[in-house]
Write an enzyme that holds these catalytic residues in place. Structure first.
Site, PDB file in Angstrom:
ATOM      1  N   CYS A  46      13.081 -10.500 -12.012  1.00 12.51           N
ATOM      2  CA  CYS A  46      11.833 -11.038 -12.595  1.00 12.51           C
ATOM      3  C   CYS A  46      11.170  -9.975 -13.468  1.00 12.51           C
ATOM      4  O   CYS A  46      10.627 -10.264 -14.543  1.00 12.51           O
ATOM      5  CB  CYS A  46      10.834 -11.423 -11.506  1.00 12.51           C
ATOM      6  SG  CYS A  46      11.487 -12.488 -10.222  1.00 12.51           S
TER       7      CYS A  46
ATOM      8  N   PRO B 144       0.815  -1.222   0.000  1.00 13.01           N
ATOM      9  CA  PRO B 144       0.000   0.000   0.000  1.00 13.01           C
ATOM     10  C   PRO B 144       0.851   1.276   0.000  1.00 13.01           C
ATOM     11  O   PRO B 144       0.519   2.236  -0.691  1.00 13.01           O
ATOM     12  CB  PRO B 144      -0.830  -0.131   1.280  1.00 13.01           C
ATOM     13  CG  PRO B 144      -0.944  -1.617   1.494  1.00 13.01           C
ATOM     14  CD  PRO B 144       0.332  -2.213   0.994  1.00 13.01           C
TER      15      PRO B 144
ATOM     16  N   ARG C  43     -16.829   3.161 -43.276  1.00 13.70           N
ATOM     17  CA  ARG C  43     -17.728   4.204 -42.762  1.00 13.70           C
ATOM     18  C   ARG C  43     -17.821   5.368 -43.759  1.00 13.70           C
ATOM     19  O   ARG C  43     -16.795   5.978 -44.103  1.00 13.70           O
ATOM     20  CB  ARG C  43     -17.193   4.703 -41.415  1.00 13.70           C
ATOM     21  CG  ARG C  43     -17.948   5.864 -40.823  1.00 13.70           C
ATOM     22  CD  ARG C  43     -19.320   5.453 -40.342  1.00 13.70           C
ATOM     23  NE  ARG C  43     -20.005   6.553 -39.662  1.00 13.70           N
ATOM     24  CZ  ARG C  43     -21.303   6.562 -39.401  1.00 13.70           C
ATOM     25  NH1 ARG C  43     -22.056   5.519 -39.755  1.00 13.70           N
ATOM     26  NH2 ARG C  43     -21.850   7.571 -38.787  1.00 13.70           N
TER      27      ARG C  43
ATOM     28  N   GLY D 162     -18.750   7.752 -32.280  1.00 11.78           N
ATOM     29  CA  GLY D 162     -19.521   7.211 -31.154  1.00 11.78           C
ATOM     30  C   GLY D 162     -19.344   5.717 -31.000  1.00 11.78           C
ATOM     31  O   GLY D 162     -19.289   5.193 -29.874  1.00 11.78           O
TER      32      GLY D 162
ATOM     33  N   GLU E 285       4.467  -2.722 -13.513  1.00 15.20           N
ATOM     34  CA  GLU E 285       5.815  -3.126 -13.957  1.00 15.20           C
ATOM     35  C   GLU E 285       6.725  -1.910 -14.113  1.00 15.20           C
ATOM     36  O   GLU E 285       7.604  -1.878 -14.973  1.00 15.20           O
ATOM     37  CB  GLU E 285       5.747  -3.863 -15.303  1.00 15.20           C
ATOM     38  CG  GLU E 285       4.909  -5.100 -15.260  1.00 15.20           C
ATOM     39  CD  GLU E 285       5.698  -6.310 -14.831  1.00 15.20           C
ATOM     40  OE1 GLU E 285       6.873  -6.165 -14.467  1.00 15.20           O
ATOM     41  OE2 GLU E 285       5.123  -7.406 -14.856  1.00 15.20           O
TER      42      GLU E 285
ATOM     43  N   TRP F  69      -2.602  -4.656  -5.104  1.00 17.22           N
ATOM     44  CA  TRP F  69      -2.596  -4.611  -6.570  1.00 17.22           C
ATOM     45  C   TRP F  69      -1.986  -5.867  -7.159  1.00 17.22           C
ATOM     46  O   TRP F  69      -1.160  -5.785  -8.077  1.00 17.22           O
ATOM     47  CB  TRP F  69      -1.795  -3.401  -7.101  1.00 17.22           C
ATOM     48  CG  TRP F  69      -2.378  -2.074  -6.830  1.00 17.22           C
ATOM     49  CD1 TRP F  69      -1.812  -1.089  -6.087  1.00 17.22           C
ATOM     50  CD2 TRP F  69      -3.631  -1.554  -7.299  1.00 17.22           C
ATOM     51  NE1 TRP F  69      -2.642   0.002  -6.063  1.00 17.22           N
ATOM     52  CE2 TRP F  69      -3.763  -0.260  -6.802  1.00 17.22           C
ATOM     53  CE3 TRP F  69      -4.663  -2.083  -8.092  1.00 17.22           C
ATOM     54  CZ2 TRP F  69      -4.871   0.524  -7.064  1.00 17.22           C
ATOM     55  CZ3 TRP F  69      -5.766  -1.300  -8.357  1.00 17.22           C
ATOM     56  CH2 TRP F  69      -5.859  -0.018  -7.838  1.00 17.22           C
ATOM     57  N   ILE F  70      -2.343  -7.030  -6.658  1.00 12.60           N
ATOM     58  CA  ILE F  70      -1.653  -8.241  -7.097  1.00 12.60           C
ATOM     59  C   ILE F  70      -2.509  -8.997  -8.129  1.00 12.60           C
ATOM     60  O   ILE F  70      -3.582  -9.534  -7.794  1.00 12.60           O
ATOM     61  CB  ILE F  70      -1.312  -9.141  -5.887  1.00 12.60           C
ATOM     62  CG1 ILE F  70      -0.546  -8.333  -4.814  1.00 12.60           C
ATOM     63  CG2 ILE F  70      -0.529 -10.368  -6.334  1.00 12.60           C
ATOM     64  CD1 ILE F  70       0.726  -7.638  -5.294  1.00 12.60           C
TER      65      ILE F  70
END
Ligand code: TGC
Ligand code: FAD
Length: 392
Positions: free
Chosen positions: A246, A141, A276, A348, A371, A169-170
């Site tokens: 890692c 945290p 379009r 839109g 990361e 946040w894992i």
């Protein structure tokens, strides 16, 4: 979501730089994503749910531990193949790539690289098939960009370790059986330890309310006097270089993954611009729309060459962490800019789930943050070229 009509751009014939094996792996993953991911992913993202049924298929296409040796259940592939798999998965959704990144580079990689033979044999084959899923606990945290200040501790109690603290946040936390956790020991050294679901005092509450990476499960890791057996300590690394090692591998994978999201946005916008009609002609005929598409394909091409060259260096064990930071930062930023421009090109319709662009755009807000944030990677490059450390 509309049918997946994706055609990969390759403006500079980068395919010529790939081996037949690399192309086969890329095409196999691409076909799997078209068949299994594209038809369902929008619905799962809307519901903020991870599609667990994809785990088995991810194992089968070699997305879990692509570069881990075959004898441990990995696919024994080279780094460019690993990158291409990440590119194709993120073309489907960043959350699916995230799940594979974490499993491969943040769980299997540390067990393979820093673990002993017993740990490799126990965990890697099950992680390679997806029978067990893993997560990686570094962020806390109050310690995100500066993990060296972490407060989670492992205390040596003679016949076991006692783990206390919290990670936040894992990715994969809510359903992972195995967590590779980084914590400080009595001497203040950062060590890696393998924690298993079911250990008393270990809980993984899910994080809700995300507008990004909605098809990926994110959670906390809470350790309340968790007794962890001594044999679960990763013996072969000490210090912040353990988790950062890692991250080198995961960040490299993201530099490829982000290209997948960018390619999907470009391909969607290009097709839309041809179909379009406004003011009596396809919007692709207007100069302003052509500028957007021309810049997109230029940036994708540059990113492809950056990632490919980094892959070559990685295969030769010559890629530096700062080179990896440059590629992660550049390619994710490239993808997020393309997603924003592509969304505008669809007017839109661009904000709906009929097309994948808004989902990619929101996902990339996480990818540019995790990361190592966009700014942290700039400072790593800055330190590398000037020799001055802006962090301290
Ligand atoms: P610093 O003093 O520079 O370095 C400490 C030790 O680490 C070594 N080192 C590295 N080793 C391997 N690879 C790297 N990239 C390395 N960078 C540094 C360094 O040589 C030193 O070794 P030694 O032997 O001298 O002790 O460390 P610092 O505390 O100043 O921090 C540097 C900084 C800010 C660059 C680093 O902490 C950092 O990268 N911060 C960003 C944190 C981060 O990226 N967190 C990611 C969490 S995991 C995640 O987000 C997963 S999302 C997954 C998904 O869903 O896909
Ligand atoms: P902070 O570090 O608080 O940064 C806030 C802002 O300050 C940022 O803009 C940052 O760039 C800036 N900043 C910080 N320091 C400096 C500085 N020195 N100079 C200039 N600017 C600075 N972590 C894991 O361990 N495992 C996971 O599986 C994982 N999965 C994640 C999944 C998602 C969806 C998300 C969003 C995050 C995940 N993370 C995970 C955490 C992620 O790595 C962190 O969010 C990230 O490292 C940033 O940390 P922070 O959020 O605490 O931001």
């Amino acid at each position: 979501m509309a049918t997946d009509r994706f055609i990969a751009p390759d403006y500079y014939q980068v395919d010529d730089l790939l081996t037949d094996e690399q192309k086969l792996i890329r095409d196999t993953t691409r076909a799997w994503v078209k068949k299994e991911v594209s038809p369902i992913i929008e619905d799962y993202a809307q519901r903020a749910e991870f599609p667990k049924q994809l785990i088995k298929g991810l194992g089968e296409v070699g997305a879990f531990g692509p570069y881990i040796p075959v004898e441990y259940g990995g696919a024994g592939l080279d780094q460019i193949s690993y990158g291409l798999i990440m590119q194709e998965l993120e073309r489907g959704d960043s959350g699916i790539r995230s799940t594979a990144s974490v499993q491969s580079s943040l769980v299997m990689y540390p067990i393979f690289t820093y673990g002993n033979e017993e740990q490799r044999r126990k965990y890697l084959p099950k992680l390679a098939t997806g029978e067990w899923m893993g997560c990686f606990g570094l962020t806390e945290p109050d310690h995100g960009s500066n993990p060296s200040g972490m407060l989670t501790t492992i205390k040596d109690k003679g016949d076991h370790y006692l783990l206390n603290g919290a990670k936040m946040w894992i990715s994969n936390a809510p359903f992972a059986q195995v967590a590779v956790v980084w914590a400080k020991n009595d001497e203040g050294d950062i060590r890696g330890i393998i924690v298993e679901r079911g250990m008393e005092g270990f809980t993984t509450p899910e994080t809700h309310g995300k507008w990004s990476l909605r098809a990926s499960a994110t959670g906390e890791l809470i350790f309340d006097n968790v007794k962890v057996p001594k044999e679960n300590l990763l013996p072969n690394v000490k210090g912040l270089k353990g988790p950062l090692g890692c991250l080198n591998s995961a960040r490299y994978g993201i530099s490829w993954g982000a290209m997948g999201a960018a390619m999907d946005c470009y391909d969607t916008a290009l097709r839309y611009s041809q179909e379009r009609i406004q003011f009596g002609r396809p919007i692709g005929g207007f100069q302003l729309q052509q500028k957007k598409l021309a810049e997109m394909i230029t940036e994708i091409t540059k990113a492809q060459l950056l990632a490919w060259r980094l892959g070559v260096l990685k295969n030769e064990h010559r890629a530096t962490p700062a080179q990896i930071s440059m590629a992660k930062r550049n390619n994710v930023n490239m993808a997020i800019q393309i997603a924003r421009e592509a969304r505008q090109m669809l007017g839109g319709m661009g904000i709906t789930g009929e097309y994948p662009i808004m989902r990619h755009s929101m996902n990339l807000e996480s990818v540019i943050t995790y990361e190592g944030t966009h700014d942290i990677h700039l400072l790593i490059t800055g330190m590398d070229v000037t020799g001055f450390n802006a962090f301290t």
